[in-house]
Scaffold this active site. Structure first.
Site, PDB file in Angstrom:
ATOM      1  N   ASP A 223     -15.058   6.045   3.284  1.00  0.00           N
ATOM      2  CA  ASP A 223     -13.835   6.812   3.516  1.00  0.00           C
ATOM      3  C   ASP A 223     -13.234   6.272   4.808  1.00  0.00           C
ATOM      4  O   ASP A 223     -13.749   6.533   5.910  1.00  0.00           O
ATOM      5  CB  ASP A 223     -14.160   8.310   3.650  1.00  0.00           C
ATOM      6  CG  ASP A 223     -12.885   9.134   3.816  1.00  0.00           C
ATOM      7  OD1 ASP A 223     -11.848   8.561   4.205  1.00  0.00           O
ATOM      8  OD2 ASP A 223     -12.941  10.344   3.564  1.00  0.00           O
TER       9      ASP A 223
ATOM     10  N   ASN B 103      -6.785  -2.750   2.856  1.00  0.00           N
ATOM     11  CA  ASN B 103      -5.934  -2.485   1.681  1.00  0.00           C
ATOM     12  C   ASN B 103      -5.821  -0.996   1.355  1.00  0.00           C
ATOM     13  O   ASN B 103      -4.792  -0.569   0.824  1.00  0.00           O
ATOM     14  CB  ASN B 103      -6.531  -3.248   0.487  1.00  0.00           C
ATOM     15  CG  ASN B 103      -5.979  -2.759  -0.830  1.00  0.00           C
ATOM     16  OD1 ASN B 103      -4.825  -3.010  -1.175  1.00  0.00           O
ATOM     17  ND2 ASN B 103      -6.793  -2.014  -1.583  1.00  0.00           N
TER      18      ASN B 103
ATOM     19  N   SER C 109       0.617  -4.116   3.947  1.00  0.00           N
ATOM     20  CA  SER C 109       1.731  -3.228   4.261  1.00  0.00           C
ATOM     21  C   SER C 109       2.487  -2.956   2.970  1.00  0.00           C
ATOM     22  O   SER C 109       1.896  -2.624   1.938  1.00  0.00           O
ATOM     23  CB  SER C 109       2.614  -3.861   5.336  1.00  0.00           C
ATOM     24  OG  SER C 109       3.734  -3.051   5.603  1.00  0.00           O
TER      25      SER C 109
ATOM     26  N   TYR D 286       5.004   7.540   5.231  1.00  0.00           N
ATOM     27  CA  TYR D 286       4.516   6.308   4.588  1.00  0.00           C
ATOM     28  C   TYR D 286       5.182   5.095   5.236  1.00  0.00           C
ATOM     29  O   TYR D 286       4.505   4.162   5.681  1.00  0.00           O
ATOM     30  CB  TYR D 286       4.802   6.334   3.089  1.00  0.00           C
ATOM     31  CG  TYR D 286       4.332   5.088   2.385  1.00  0.00           C
ATOM     32  CD1 TYR D 286       2.969   4.854   2.179  1.00  0.00           C
ATOM     33  CD2 TYR D 286       5.231   4.111   1.953  1.00  0.00           C
ATOM     34  CE1 TYR D 286       2.520   3.697   1.552  1.00  0.00           C
ATOM     35  CE2 TYR D 286       4.789   2.952   1.317  1.00  0.00           C
ATOM     36  CZ  TYR D 286       3.434   2.755   1.118  1.00  0.00           C
ATOM     37  OH  TYR D 286       2.985   1.602   0.511  1.00  0.00           O
TER      38      TYR D 286
ATOM     39  N   LYS E 249       3.468   2.113   7.635  1.00  0.00           N
ATOM     40  CA  LYS E 249       3.458   0.690   7.281  1.00  0.00           C
ATOM     41  C   LYS E 249       4.204  -0.130   8.344  1.00  0.00           C
ATOM     42  O   LYS E 249       3.819  -1.262   8.649  1.00  0.00           O
ATOM     43  CB  LYS E 249       4.069   0.475   5.896  1.00  0.00           C
ATOM     44  CG  LYS E 249       3.246   1.077   4.744  1.00  0.00           C
ATOM     45  CD  LYS E 249       1.863   0.461   4.613  1.00  0.00           C
ATOM     46  CE  LYS E 249       1.175   0.858   3.312  1.00  0.00           C
ATOM     47  NZ  LYS E 249      -0.209   0.327   3.218  1.00  0.00           N
TER      48      LYS E 249
HETATM   49  N1  NAP Z   1       1.503  -0.185  -5.858  1.00  0.00           N
HETATM   50  C1  NAP Z   1       2.604  -0.350  -5.152  1.00  0.00           C
HETATM   51  O1  NAP Z   1       3.721  -0.279  -5.701  1.00  0.00           O
HETATM   52  C2  NAP Z   1       2.500  -0.683  -3.677  1.00  0.00           C
HETATM   53  C3  NAP Z   1       3.643  -1.218  -3.049  1.00  0.00           C
HETATM   54  C4  NAP Z   1       3.568  -1.566  -1.711  1.00  0.00           C
HETATM   55  C5  NAP Z   1       2.394  -1.389  -1.002  1.00  0.00           C
HETATM   56  N2  NAP Z   1       1.303  -0.858  -1.620  1.00  0.00           N
HETATM   57  C6  NAP Z   1       0.066  -0.727  -0.819  1.00  0.00           C
HETATM   58  O2  NAP Z   1      -0.960  -1.493  -1.430  1.00  0.00           O
HETATM   59  C7  NAP Z   1      -2.249  -0.948  -1.104  1.00  0.00           C
HETATM   60  C8  NAP Z   1      -3.066  -0.798  -2.384  1.00  0.00           C
HETATM   61  O3  NAP Z   1      -2.480   0.210  -3.192  1.00  0.00           O
HETATM   62  P1  NAP Z   1      -2.541   0.208  -4.791  1.00  0.00           P
HETATM   63  O4  NAP Z   1      -1.169   0.014  -5.264  1.00  0.00           O
HETATM   64  O5  NAP Z   1      -3.611  -0.683  -5.275  1.00  0.00           O
HETATM   65  O6  NAP Z   1      -2.876   1.773  -5.006  1.00  0.00           O
HETATM   66  P2  NAP Z   1      -4.056   2.538  -5.776  1.00  0.00           P
HETATM   67  O7  NAP Z   1      -4.204   2.028  -7.158  1.00  0.00           O
HETATM   68  O8  NAP Z   1      -3.749   3.985  -5.587  1.00  0.00           O
HETATM   69  O9  NAP Z   1      -5.361   2.146  -4.948  1.00  0.00           O
HETATM   70  C9  NAP Z   1      -5.550   2.623  -3.644  1.00  0.00           C
HETATM   71  C10 NAP Z   1      -6.974   2.363  -3.193  1.00  0.00           C
HETATM   72  O10 NAP Z   1      -7.093   2.885  -1.864  1.00  0.00           O
HETATM   73  C11 NAP Z   1      -8.279   3.654  -1.796  1.00  0.00           C
HETATM   74  N3  NAP Z   1      -8.220   4.701  -0.785  1.00  0.00           N
HETATM   75  C12 NAP Z   1      -7.284   5.664  -0.623  1.00  0.00           C
HETATM   76  N4  NAP Z   1      -7.644   6.488   0.376  1.00  0.00           N
HETATM   77  C13 NAP Z   1      -8.834   6.025   0.850  1.00  0.00           C
HETATM   78  C14 NAP Z   1      -9.731   6.444   1.860  1.00  0.00           C
HETATM   79  N5  NAP Z   1      -9.490   7.524   2.619  1.00  0.00           N
HETATM   80  N6  NAP Z   1     -10.870   5.725   2.065  1.00  0.00           N
HETATM   81  C15 NAP Z   1     -11.137   4.637   1.309  1.00  0.00           C
HETATM   82  N7  NAP Z   1     -10.341   4.185   0.327  1.00  0.00           N
HETATM   83  C16 NAP Z   1      -9.213   4.888   0.106  1.00  0.00           C
HETATM   84  C17 NAP Z   1      -8.469   4.219  -3.211  1.00  0.00           C
HETATM   85  O11 NAP Z   1      -9.866   4.476  -3.424  1.00  0.00           O
HETATM   86  P3  NAP Z   1     -10.579   5.916  -3.466  1.00  0.00           P
HETATM   87  O12 NAP Z   1      -9.544   6.918  -3.872  1.00  0.00           O
HETATM   88  O13 NAP Z   1     -11.673   5.717  -4.468  1.00  0.00           O
HETATM   89  O14 NAP Z   1     -11.105   6.095  -2.071  1.00  0.00           O
HETATM   90  C18 NAP Z   1      -8.011   3.061  -4.072  1.00  0.00           C
HETATM   91  O15 NAP Z   1      -9.081   2.181  -4.314  1.00  0.00           O
HETATM   92  C19 NAP Z   1      -1.958   0.365  -0.367  1.00  0.00           C
HETATM   93  O16 NAP Z   1      -2.086   0.150   1.017  1.00  0.00           O
HETATM   94  C20 NAP Z   1      -0.507   0.679  -0.751  1.00  0.00           C
HETATM   95  O17 NAP Z   1       0.142   1.469   0.218  1.00  0.00           O
HETATM   96  C21 NAP Z   1       1.339  -0.491  -2.936  1.00  0.00           C
END
Ligand code: NAP
Length: 272
Positions: free
Chosen positions: A51, A78, A129, A143, A147
């Site tokens: 966490d 990430n 980010s 958010y 970032k």
């Molecule tokens: N998808 C998009 O459109 C997008 C766009 C721009 C940036 N991003 C960024 O890309 C990154 C990856 O996001 P994603 O799109 O792959 O989202 P996702 O599918 O929701 O995955 C997020 C991951 O972060 C983990 N996480 C969240 N809170 C946590 C905590 N307290 N401790 C440890 N792990 C934690 C989750 O695991 P658990 O819940 O199992 O802990 C999950 O594995 C993030 O930083 C997000 O802000 C995403």
């Protein structure tokens, strides 16, 4: 000797795909998330229940990696999520938690890996980010602020650690297929107070997030993470697509145009 990568948020989305890709490329991967059972299973991946909002958990994660492998070549910060909602109504606790996960966790983990990377005289910290580190939409205040903070922090860190052969770099994904938007939309609803005056705006943002162009897959972004982690001369910023790069360019260089666009969006939503 095999290189070692630590990846946070590896139970879903980009982190999940990155853990698989780095393992395929021959890295020993230490992959962390709260839902440890969802981390991909592979001979080259060690799953760790992490966490990132807890200092003790981050310490145990890094300690575990060092005990197993004795070195750390790459840290990918990430783990992240969107604490969306009206700024007036998001609790102070939720605003702090957003920064803990999206910003302070990266700071904490970097401090934990840097002594090892300095001894090795090499290392790469890849901070995930968003195009929303420059651009923004209503209801995304904390958010976007988290970032933007991550980007400024990463740039400063890079100036300090480059002398030791270590680089801190930024990846800015745009809309990507993962659980991110679903979680952000759930948070909007959870943060909304009863009889909120922001309901119309919430519906509008719901439509916007629901219709975002998600042409990128998490696998695509994992490839970008890999490039950011391994380029001999890292770039200032990493993007998946030209449109993500353009979006950041416009928001960074033309803040008034960005604001105008958002004002028009809010107007059109409130008119309905
Ligand atoms: N998808 C998009 O459109 C997008 C766009 C721009 C940036 N991003 C960024 O890309 C990154 C990856 O996001 P994603 O799109 O792959 O989202 P996702 O599918 O929701 O995955 C997020 C991951 O972060 C983990 N996480 C969240 N809170 C946590 C905590 N307290 N401790 C440890 N792990 C934690 C989750 O695991 P658990 O819940 O199992 O802990 C999950 O594995 C993030 O930083 C997000 O802000 C995403």
């Amino acid at each position: 000797m095999k290189k070692v990568a630590l990846i946070t948020g590896a139970s879903n989305g980009m982190g999940f795909e990155a853990a698989k890709l780095f393992a395929e490329k021959g890295y020993s991967v230490v992959a962390g998330a709260r839902r440890v059972e969802k981390i991909p299973v592979d001979n080259n991946i060690l799953a760790f229940k992490l966490d990132v909002s807890e200092v003790a958990s981050n310490e145990a994660f890094v300690q575990f990696a060092l005990q197993k492998f004795g070195r750390i070549d790459v840290l990918i910060n990430n783990a992240g999520y969107g604490e969306f909602g009206p700024t007036e109504e998001i609790s102070y606790a939720n605003a702090l938690y957003q920064f803990k996960v999206n910003y302070f966790a990266a700071v904490n983990l970097a401090q934990l890996v840097l002594p090892t990377m300095r001894k090795q005289k090499s290392g790469r910290i890849v901070n995930i980010s968003s195009t929303g580190g420059n651009g923004y939409v209503p209801l995304g205040a904390h958010y976007h602020a988290s970032k933007a903070a991550l980007q400024q922090w990463s740039d400063v860190l890079d100036t300090e650690v480059k002398q030791f052969g270590i680089r801190s770099v930024i990846v800015q994904p745009g809309g990507t297929q993962s659980a991110w938007s679903e979680i952000a939309m759930k948070n909007v609803k959870d943060n909304l107070k009863p009889d909120s005056p922001y309901e119309k705006l919430v519906d509008g943002i719901g439509n916007l997030l629901g219709n975002i162009n998600l042409s990128a897959t998490s696998k695509d972004l994992a490839e970008v993470f890999y490039q950011a982690a391994t380029d001999a001369r890292p770039k200032f910023r990493y993007y998946y697509s030209l449109s993500d790069r353009m979006m950041v360019w416009v928001t960074r260089n033309h803040p008034r145009i960005t604001r105008f666009g958002m004002n028009q969006f809010v107007k059109s939503v409130l008119k309905k």
